[in-house]
Design a protein around this motif. Structure first.
Motif, mmCIF file in Angstrom:
data_model
loop_
_atom_site.group_PDB
_atom_site.id
_atom_site.type_symbol
_atom_site.label_atom_id
_atom_site.label_comp_id
_atom_site.label_asym_id
_atom_site.label_seq_id
_atom_site.Cartn_x
_atom_site.Cartn_y
_atom_site.Cartn_z
ATOM 1 N N PRO A 51 33.810 31.537 45.665
ATOM 2 C CA PRO A 51 32.424 32.201 45.805
ATOM 3 C C PRO A 51 32.131 32.941 44.524
ATOM 4 O O PRO A 51 33.162 33.711 44.034
ATOM 5 N N ALA A 52 31.046 33.115 44.276
ATOM 6 C CA ALA A 52 30.666 33.760 42.888
ATOM 7 C C ALA A 52 30.530 35.386 43.268
ATOM 8 O O ALA A 52 30.284 35.748 44.451
ATOM 9 N N GLY A 53 30.507 35.995 42.396
ATOM 10 C CA GLY A 53 30.643 37.551 42.129
ATOM 11 C C GLY A 53 31.678 38.138 43.143
ATOM 12 O O GLY A 53 31.561 39.234 43.411
ATOM 13 N N VAL A 54 33.079 37.629 43.398
ATOM 14 C CA VAL A 54 34.054 38.419 44.101
ATOM 15 C C VAL A 54 34.758 39.121 42.823
ATOM 16 O O VAL A 54 34.997 38.700 41.868
ATOM 17 N N SER A 55 35.539 40.059 43.461
ATOM 18 C CA SER A 55 36.289 40.946 42.680
ATOM 19 C C SER A 55 37.633 40.087 42.195
ATOM 20 O O SER A 55 37.987 39.109 42.512
ATOM 21 N N GLU A 56 38.028 40.475 40.984
ATOM 22 C CA GLU A 56 39.243 39.925 40.216
ATOM 23 C C GLU A 56 40.406 40.092 41.222
ATOM 24 O O GLU A 56 41.234 39.165 41.488
ATOM 25 N N GLU A 57 40.423 41.151 41.957
ATOM 26 C CA GLU A 57 41.764 41.212 43.050
ATOM 27 C C GLU A 57 41.294 40.012 44.235
ATOM 28 O O GLU A 57 42.280 39.585 44.397
ATOM 29 N N THR A 58 39.964 40.020 44.843
ATOM 30 C CA THR A 58 39.894 38.914 45.570
ATOM 31 C C THR A 58 39.897 37.404 45.146
ATOM 32 O O THR A 58 40.411 36.692 45.758
ATOM 33 N N ARG A 59 39.834 37.276 43.994
ATOM 34 C CA ARG A 59 39.894 36.120 43.262
ATOM 35 C C ARG A 59 41.211 35.759 43.121
ATOM 36 O O ARG A 59 41.591 34.356 43.408
ATOM 37 N N ASP A 60 42.232 36.463 42.779
ATOM 38 C CA ASP A 60 43.454 36.525 42.583
ATOM 39 C C ASP A 60 44.025 35.953 44.069
ATOM 40 O O ASP A 60 44.922 34.978 44.007
ATOM 41 N N PHE A 61 43.615 36.732 45.186
ATOM 42 C CA PHE A 61 44.251 36.410 46.383
ATOM 43 C C PHE A 61 43.875 35.190 46.938
ATOM 44 O O PHE A 61 44.583 34.077 47.292
ATOM 45 N N LEU A 62 42.480 34.994 46.799
ATOM 46 C CA LEU A 62 41.887 33.385 46.975
ATOM 47 C C LEU A 62 42.863 32.210 46.195
ATOM 48 O O LEU A 62 43.064 31.293 46.740
ATOM 49 N N THR A 63 42.914 32.450 45.023
ATOM 50 C CA THR A 63 43.496 31.410 44.215
ATOM 51 C C THR A 63 44.814 31.227 44.424
ATOM 52 O O THR A 63 45.332 30.145 44.738
ATOM 53 N N ALA A 64 45.512 32.218 45.058
ATOM 54 C CA ALA A 64 47.064 32.185 45.544
ATOM 55 C C ALA A 64 47.094 31.405 46.728
ATOM 56 O O ALA A 64 47.790 30.502 46.929
ATOM 57 N N CYS A 65 46.372 31.817 47.757
ATOM 58 C CA CYS A 65 46.115 31.276 48.919
ATOM 59 C C CYS A 65 45.739 29.630 48.970
ATOM 60 O O CYS A 65 46.304 28.842 49.811
ATOM 61 N N LEU A 66 44.958 29.541 47.823
ATOM 62 C CA LEU A 66 44.137 28.020 47.971
ATOM 63 C C LEU A 66 44.875 27.070 46.828
ATOM 64 O O LEU A 66 44.437 25.908 46.267
ATOM 65 N N GLN A 67 46.200 27.510 46.729
ATOM 66 C CA GLN A 67 46.974 26.683 45.583
ATOM 67 C C GLN A 67 47.210 25.097 46.440
ATOM 68 O O GLN A 67 47.460 25.188 47.540
ATOM 69 N N PHE A 68 46.594 24.318 45.789
ATOM 70 C CA PHE A 68 46.683 22.776 46.228
ATOM 71 C C PHE A 68 48.045 22.360 46.748
ATOM 72 O O PHE A 68 48.198 21.848 47.868
ATOM 73 N N ASP A 69 48.979 22.625 45.956
ATOM 74 C CA ASP A 69 50.421 22.333 46.429
ATOM 75 C C ASP A 69 51.182 23.278 47.238
ATOM 76 O O ASP A 69 51.155 24.387 46.684
ATOM 77 N N PRO A 70 51.483 22.974 48.302
ATOM 78 C CA PRO A 70 51.814 24.069 49.540
ATOM 79 C C PRO A 70 53.306 24.715 49.003
ATOM 80 O O PRO A 70 53.235 25.892 49.423
ATOM 81 N N ASP A 71 53.789 24.209 48.179
ATOM 82 C CA ASP A 71 55.133 24.648 47.671
ATOM 83 C C ASP A 71 54.810 25.789 46.720
ATOM 84 O O ASP A 71 55.684 26.672 46.338
#
Length: 91
Positions: A51-71
């Motif tokens: 989503p647009a406009g989220v904090s850097e902290e939230t973006r980092d969290f989501l990027t980590a959770c949504l890594q396409f490779d489960p490993d």
């Protein structure tokens, strides 16, 4: 026959999807059938846009959770230890 690997990495992905939907206020899959939405989410070939406009902290969290490779996804414990938004503060 479809082979599906599920487990903790899938739970972390689901958390990322849920938070993304909460922040955007929109479901990622436009359907009234929850089973169809789950199927489509499981068939994704890449992480959804953040989503647009989220904090850097939230973006980092989501990027980590949504890594396409489960490993490559963090464990739930990793998230609890590293995501400030999930930290608890005790007096």
């Amino acid at each position: 026959r479809i082979s599906v690997t599920v487990g903790m990495p899938a739970d972390v992905w689901a958390l990322g999807i849920t938070v993304t939907e909460m922040l955007s206020g929109q479901p990622l899959m436009e359907t009234t059938n929850p089973a169809a939405a789950l199927y489509r989410l499981g068939q994704m070939k890449e992480a959804p846009p953040l989503p647009a406009g989220v904090s850097e902290e939230t973006r980092d969290f989501l990027t980590a959770c949504l890594q396409f490779d489960p490993d490559q996804r963090p464990t739930a414990q990793d998230l609890l230890n590293s995501a400030p938004l999930l930290q608890t503060h005790r007096a």
